[in-house]
Scaffold this active site. Structure first.
Site, mmCIF file in Angstrom:
data_model
loop_
_atom_site.group_PDB
_atom_site.id
_atom_site.type_symbol
_atom_site.label_atom_id
_atom_site.label_comp_id
_atom_site.label_asym_id
_atom_site.label_seq_id
_atom_site.Cartn_x
_atom_site.Cartn_y
_atom_site.Cartn_z
ATOM 1 C CG ASP A 77 -2.132 0.918 0.947
ATOM 2 O OD1 ASP A 77 -2.885 0.620 -0.010
ATOM 3 O OD2 ASP A 77 -2.312 1.917 1.652
ATOM 4 C CB SER A 78 2.562 2.881 -2.213
ATOM 5 O OG SER A 78 1.878 2.351 -3.330
ATOM 6 C CG PHE A 161 2.400 3.886 -11.838
ATOM 7 C CD1 PHE A 161 3.671 3.366 -11.674
ATOM 8 C CD2 PHE A 161 1.561 3.945 -10.722
ATOM 9 C CE1 PHE A 161 4.102 2.918 -10.435
ATOM 10 C CE2 PHE A 161 1.983 3.491 -9.471
ATOM 11 C CZ PHE A 161 3.267 2.975 -9.331
ATOM 12 C CE1 TYR A 163 -1.894 12.192 -7.157
ATOM 13 C CE2 TYR A 163 -1.462 9.987 -6.299
ATOM 14 C CZ TYR A 163 -2.311 11.066 -6.461
ATOM 15 O OH TYR A 163 -3.588 11.021 -5.929
ATOM 16 C CE LYS A 184 8.433 5.211 -9.287
ATOM 17 N NZ LYS A 184 7.056 5.002 -9.742
HETATM 18 P P1 ITT Z 1 -3.428 -2.115 -5.603
HETATM 19 O O1 ITT Z 1 -4.135 -1.759 -4.313
HETATM 20 O O2 ITT Z 1 -4.176 -3.118 -6.428
HETATM 21 O O3 ITT Z 1 -1.998 -2.485 -5.383
HETATM 22 P P2 ITT Z 1 -3.692 0.724 -6.113
HETATM 23 O O4 ITT Z 1 -3.288 1.628 -7.235
HETATM 24 O O5 ITT Z 1 -5.112 0.856 -5.612
HETATM 25 O O6 ITT Z 1 -3.381 -0.775 -6.539
HETATM 26 P P3 ITT Z 1 -2.765 1.731 -3.592
HETATM 27 O O7 ITT Z 1 -4.090 1.574 -2.938
HETATM 28 O O8 ITT Z 1 -1.549 1.355 -2.825
HETATM 29 O O9 ITT Z 1 -2.677 0.899 -4.938
HETATM 30 O O10 ITT Z 1 -2.679 3.241 -4.101
HETATM 31 C C1 ITT Z 1 -1.452 3.775 -4.397
HETATM 32 C C2 ITT Z 1 -1.649 5.007 -5.248
HETATM 33 O O11 ITT Z 1 -0.588 5.922 -4.926
HETATM 34 C C3 ITT Z 1 -1.475 4.648 -6.717
HETATM 35 O O12 ITT Z 1 -2.711 4.390 -7.342
HETATM 36 C C4 ITT Z 1 -0.799 5.894 -7.269
HETATM 37 O O13 ITT Z 1 -1.755 6.868 -7.570
HETATM 38 C C5 ITT Z 1 0.026 6.380 -6.092
HETATM 39 N N1 ITT Z 1 1.394 5.828 -6.158
HETATM 40 C C6 ITT Z 1 1.944 4.859 -5.358
HETATM 41 N N2 ITT Z 1 3.200 4.591 -5.734
HETATM 42 C C7 ITT Z 1 3.455 5.396 -6.793
HETATM 43 C C8 ITT Z 1 4.561 5.572 -7.627
HETATM 44 O O14 ITT Z 1 5.656 4.836 -7.494
HETATM 45 N N3 ITT Z 1 4.475 6.467 -8.608
HETATM 46 C C9 ITT Z 1 3.368 7.210 -8.769
HETATM 47 N N4 ITT Z 1 2.267 7.099 -8.038
HETATM 48 C C10 ITT Z 1 2.295 6.184 -7.049
#
Ligand code: ITT
Length: 207
Positions: A77-78, A161, A163, A184
């Site tokens: 989760d990120s 992807f 942000y 990256k």
């Molecule tokens: P999963 O839960 O299926 O893994 P998700 O996109 O919903 O996919 P998150 O709930 O962890 O994942 O949301 C993370 C969001 O934060 C992601 O959709 C991006 O918008 C942003 N994000 C996270 N890491 C990033 C990165 O390395 N570069 C750019 N944006 C990022």
């Protein structure tokens, strides 16, 4: 090579985000494990990310997909924390503004929220929390990584992807979407957390 005996030959990378998945496949390529993805499980339902923190959501995802697949499972989760927005969007990064936004629309929406914030006050950081869940027990391992930087005035670049077009990592002048993927994958929040995961597999047995 794995030093510790490991009962598994496969690892599920549990994400629906294709940008994340591509990075994970690169970051974990050195592990002697066959990486499975959710594409291998088309009937698998999608989990609701109801946690209030990155750690809670990472665990919810890892345990849900582990329970469905019975594979050792890694979920991350990120998100992006922008200081001028009191660390928003944080755990809401994927749905910030409007769940139906494209990545580009979401970045533009965020830029609009800090339109008047000068460059020196546009500090931000990407956070990644990973949970590794074993199919043999309820035990989970947690890892994390942070990448400090700032928010650009306008989107730049086409790589990556989410942000990436508006995030400038500290020590660079280009956004993540302008920098090579190789860079990256060396300095990102996910790369830092991935190094911990690889070190874990070097010296531990997932039970
Ligand atoms: P999963 O839960 O299926 O893994 P998700 O996109 O919903 O996919 P998150 O709930 O962890 O994942 O949301 C993370 C969001 O934060 C992601 O959709 C991006 O918008 C942003 N994000 C996270 N890491 C990033 C990165 O390395 N570069 C750019 N944006 C990022």
């Amino acid at each position: 090579m794995l030093n510790a005996p490991n009962p598994f030959s496969e690892l599920l990378i549990a994400t629906h985000n294709q940008g994340k998945l591509k990075e994970w496949q690169n970051l974990l390529a050195g592990l002697p494990l066959t990486l499975r993805t959710l594409r291998d499980y088309p009937a698998c339902p999608e989990v609701v990310e109801s946690g209030a923190t990155f750690a809670a959501n990472a665990r919810i995802k890892a345990e849900f997909y582990r329970d469905f697949t019975r594979l050792p499972t890694l979920a991350d989760d990120s998100g992006l924390e922008v200081r001028a927005l009191d660390n928003a969007p944080g755990v809401f990064s994927a749905r910030y503004g409007d769940a139906a936004f494209t990545d580009a629309e979401r970045s533009r929406y965020l830029l609009a929220q800090i339109r008047d914030v000068p460059m020196h006050a546009r500090t931000a950081r990407f956070v990644c929390v990973i949970t590794l869940a074993s199919p043999l027990s309820n035990h989970v391992e947690t890892f994390s990584g942070v990448c400090e930087g700032s928010i650009a005035m306008v989107p730049r670049g086409t790589k990556g992807f989410g942000y990436d077009p508006i995030f400038i990592p500290d020590g660079h002048t280009q956004t993540f979407a302008e920098l090579d993927a190789e860079i990256k994958n060396r300095i990102s929040h996910r790369a830092r957390a991935a190094r911990e995961v690889c070190a874990y597999f070097q010296s531990n047995t997932l039970r």
